[in-house]
Design an enzyme around this catalytic site. Sequence first.
Site, PDB file in Angstrom:
ATOM      1  CE  LYS A 119      -2.631   1.475   3.662  1.00  0.00           C
ATOM      2  NZ  LYS A 119      -1.925   2.887   3.994  1.00  0.00           N
ATOM      3  CD  GLU A 188      -6.984   7.336   7.490  1.00  0.00           C
ATOM      4  OE1 GLU A 188      -6.106   6.566   6.744  1.00  0.00           O
ATOM      5  OE2 GLU A 188      -6.954   7.286   8.708  1.00  0.00           O
TER       6      GLU A 188
HETATM    7  O1  KIV Z   1      -1.559   2.158   8.633  1.00  0.00           O
HETATM    8  C1  KIV Z   1      -2.919   1.877   8.686  1.00  0.00           C
HETATM    9  O2  KIV Z   1      -3.524   1.035   9.796  1.00  0.00           O
HETATM   10  C2  KIV Z   1      -3.660   2.155   7.481  1.00  0.00           C
HETATM   11  C3  KIV Z   1      -4.996   2.316   7.843  1.00  0.00           C
HETATM   12  C4  KIV Z   1      -5.373   3.183   8.591  1.00  0.00           C
HETATM   13  C5  KIV Z   1      -5.835   2.089   6.519  1.00  0.00           C
HETATM   14  O3  KIV Z   1      -3.043   2.851   6.783  1.00  0.00           O
END
Ligand code: KIV
Length: 270
Positions: A119, A188
């Site tokens: 991600k 988010e």
């Molecule tokens: O780091 C994390 O847990 C995240 C979530 C808030 C989506 O990026």
Amino acid sequence: MSIHTKKVAKKVTLRTIAKMKGVEPITMVTAYDALFAKLFDGHVDMILVGDSLNMSFLGKDDTLSATMDQMIYHTQAVCNGASLPLIVLDMPFGSYTSKSEALKNATRAYQETNAQAVKIEGGKERANIVKALTENSIAVLGHIGLMPQFVRADGGYRVRGKEKTDIDLLIEDAKALEAAGAFAIVVEGVKSEAAKAITDAITIPTIGIGAGLECDGQVLVWSDMFGFFEEFKPKFVKRYCNGAELIRENLKKYTSEVKNREFPSKEYIY
Ligand code: KIV
């Protein structure tokens, strides 16, 4: 058994997630270790090894000091505990500042863990990075809206999508990530009207956190949702149980039994 309570019986793949858009809400939680990953295995579609571990596990004020080594260590643990959900490694701050840096670090994520995707936070300004990864067979989950890795530069956490101009910017971001090959996007901290507009504008799933009901799925940080992280509770977090209180009560029982020489009783002695 209704669709809403059914167990996930098969390994979740990128294809599974793509097919769920508009059909069935996608469930995602964070996990940082094998113990909890095992508890979540078969009950959620996706697990995110989030850099939020820097706050909830390491006790830091923000996520910015998380490192690639840390993310790899925790993702290995999660992959040891869970075999069915699609597992995503969150690329930490500073690990994707250029295409070559991103490729080097995301390649490590694939070679040193069994994560199926990474991600990356950022919109259209990061589309070239996302493209470099997807063109090199690394699956990417995007992340737009409120982006915790921008907290110092932005001077705090700010809800997005309040005005039409900002909604348009978010849609541009989502479209750029989709065009770069992202398989889904975390949205988010945005107004729910904005989340709906984003979700309607793209063909890949959106996974909301603090973004209302209209996204294609939802993600929550496990230590928030089970009441273990008590420092603060954002409005969007629902505490499904009070984990911290449960631990405190039972720790009290243990210490009092030890002090009173009640534990270990006969049944716990060889
Ligand atoms: O780091 C994390 O847990 C995240 C979530 C808030 C989506 O990026």
